[in-house]
Design a protein around this motif. Structure first.
Motif, PDB file in Angstrom:
ATOM      1  N   PRO A   1       1.488  -0.633   0.324  1.00  0.00           N
ATOM      2  CA  PRO A   1      -0.257  -0.049  -0.348  1.00  0.00           C
ATOM      3  C   PRO A   1       0.754   1.426   0.263  1.00  0.00           C
ATOM      4  O   PRO A   1       2.049   1.520   0.498  1.00  0.00           O
ATOM      5  N   HIS A   2       0.552   2.073  -1.396  1.00  0.00           N
ATOM      6  CA  HIS A   2       1.434   3.693  -0.899  1.00  0.00           C
ATOM      7  C   HIS A   2       0.287   4.464  -1.990  1.00  0.00           C
ATOM      8  O   HIS A   2      -0.736   4.708  -2.546  1.00  0.00           O
ATOM      9  N   CYS A   3       0.867   5.815  -1.984  1.00  0.00           N
ATOM     10  CA  CYS A   3       1.374   6.227  -2.755  1.00  0.00           C
ATOM     11  C   CYS A   3       2.075   6.855  -3.486  1.00  0.00           C
ATOM     12  O   CYS A   3       3.166   6.984  -2.826  1.00  0.00           O
ATOM     13  N   ASP A   4       1.663   6.945  -4.671  1.00  0.00           N
ATOM     14  CA  ASP A   4       2.810   6.998  -5.619  1.00  0.00           C
ATOM     15  C   ASP A   4       3.650   8.569  -4.713  1.00  0.00           C
ATOM     16  O   ASP A   4       2.618   9.815  -5.374  1.00  0.00           O
ATOM     17  N   PRO A   5       4.941   8.855  -4.295  1.00  0.00           N
ATOM     18  CA  PRO A   5       5.583   9.765  -4.322  1.00  0.00           C
ATOM     19  C   PRO A   5       5.569  11.130  -5.532  1.00  0.00           C
ATOM     20  O   PRO A   5       5.739  12.205  -5.553  1.00  0.00           O
TER      21      PRO A   5
ATOM     22  N   LEU B   1      -4.414   6.497  -2.662  1.00  0.00           N
ATOM     23  CA  LEU B   1      -3.852   4.863  -2.017  1.00  0.00           C
ATOM     24  C   LEU B   1      -4.101   3.608  -2.856  1.00  0.00           C
ATOM     25  O   LEU B   1      -5.143   3.614  -2.895  1.00  0.00           O
ATOM     26  N   HIS B   2      -3.050   3.048  -3.078  1.00  0.00           N
ATOM     27  CA  HIS B   2      -3.115   1.953  -4.081  1.00  0.00           C
ATOM     28  C   HIS B   2      -2.239   1.097  -3.998  1.00  0.00           C
ATOM     29  O   HIS B   2      -1.580   0.938  -3.036  1.00  0.00           O
ATOM     30  N   ARG B   3      -2.715  -0.682  -4.596  1.00  0.00           N
ATOM     31  CA  ARG B   3      -1.234  -1.657  -3.816  1.00  0.00           C
ATOM     32  C   ARG B   3      -1.606  -2.557  -5.287  1.00  0.00           C
ATOM     33  O   ARG B   3      -3.146  -2.316  -6.186  1.00  0.00           O
TER      34      ARG B   3
HETATM   35 FE   LIG Z   1       1.992   2.794  -7.460  1.00  0.00          FE
END
Ligand SMILES: [Fe+2]
Ligand SMILES: C=C1C[C@]23C[C@H]1CC[C@H]2[C@]1(C)CCC[C@@](C)(C(=O)O)[C@H]1[C@@H]3C(=O)O
Ligand SMILES: O=C(O)CCC(=O)C(=O)O
Length: 312
Positions: A144-148, A227-229
């Protein structure tokens, strides 16, 4: 797009000795091949279940940068693959700048504004390859992350689910749709009071699904980025192509004046894209809290804030 998708397994099913020719890069530590259990040189736990190949795509520096990267790194046998990704990156850059123009129009700023902000950018292209996993519930393809970065244009392999977005309190599958691109907005980019419906309608007409909830540095804290994964499965390998639009490495990221007022004071200090990028490469694994963590880290450093020397 299909040629670019077809090249992914062609690269990742090469003998490891061939893939390792692309490991590391003197120009940028984020570039190159990251092997099974990617990033094992950077992280000691929760390694993602994927292999990646990342490279720069700076239209301003050279009109054959991507093609040259493949030949210089992997040899003459990869000239055709390099040509495919050169063309693909040019198309993604063109699309990304058109999306930026649309965002500019929706923001009521000059339509060239963001085109210029990103036009000479240091964008990153990443090939993701997710092998089948016998215990998929124990890992992630990409956690899980947000692209920086600013915006990401993602092409998913057909018919294999994997991408999930956290929306309205739960994880939702973003089902692959043939020929569709997915645009998600990352930590660096600004989506402000814009008529997102118009943006979505425009992009949907082009079969581009916009995943947005974006707030970020340039939004001065009004939304949250997407927020995606990526999850993996027991049976099928899965590939995806992620084009990460980024500003020039030394470009100062700060919200436009119209977003900062008494009710809405600055929430993020000035920073350059290089500072945020380096933070994710050397100090912190990008997740859903990258931006606030980065801000705290920056404010606790000695550098003066809010008054970055104006960009060259
Ligand atoms: Fe991503
Ligand atoms: C600037 C970047 C760092 C990552 C690649 C691009 C945009 C997305 C980031 C990433 C995919 C977010 C999840 C964690 C990460 C370590 C990964 O799984 O690859 C991130 C990338 C990276 O730091 O290499
Ligand atoms: O492979 C996917 O569907 C998502 C990959 C991703 O989020 C990334 O590379 O940042």
């Amino acid at each position: 797009m299909q040629a670019a998708m077809n090249c992914i397994p062609r690269f990742f099913t090469l003998p490891l000795s061939d893939k390792l020719k692309a490991r590391g890069n003197p120009l940028c530590r984020n570039w190159g091949y990251a092997g099974a259990g990617a990033h094992s040189d950077r992280f000691t736990a929760n390694l993602p279940w994927k292999e990646t190949l990342s490279f720069g795509s700076d239209s301003a520096s050279s009109d054959s940068m991507v093609a040259d990267y493949f030949v210089s790194t992997l040899g003459d046998g990869f000239r055709e693959m390099g040509a495919v990704y050169q063309k693909y990156c040019e198309a993604m850059m063109k699309l990304a700048l058109s999306i930026m123009e649309l965002l500019g129009m929706s923001l009521g700023v000059d339509r060239a504004h963001f085109r210029e902000f990103f036009g000479d950018g240091n964008s990153i292209m990443r090939l993701n390859y997710y092998p089948p996993c016998q215990e998929p519930e124990l890992t992630f393809g990409t956690g899980p992350h947000c692209d920086p970065t600013s915006i990401t244009i993602l092409l998913q392999q057909d018919e294999v689910d994997g991408l999930e977005v956290f929306s309205r309190g739960e994880w939702r599958v973003v089902r692959p749709a043939r020929g569709a691109l997915i645009v998600n907005i990352g930590d660096t980019f600004m989506v402000t009071h814009i008529s997102l419906i118009n943006l979505c309608l425009f992009l949907l007409l082009h079969e581009i699904y916009v995943l947005y909830r974006a707030n970020n540095a340039l939004t001065n804290g009004m939304y949250k980025s997407c927020l995606h994964r990526a999850v993996v499965n027991k049976v099928k390998e899965r590939s995806s192509l992620a084009f990460f639009l980024c500003p020039r490495i030394n470009r100062v990221v700060r919200p436009p004046e119209c977003l900062v007022n008494e009710e809405n004071p600055r929430k993020y200090p000035d920073f350059t894209w290089a500072e945020l990028f380096d933070f994710t490469q050397k100090h912190y694994r990008a997740d859903m809290e990258t931006l606030p963590t980065f801000t705290h880290w920056l404010l606790s450093s000695s550098r003066s804030h809010y008054s970055h020397p104006s960009p060259p």
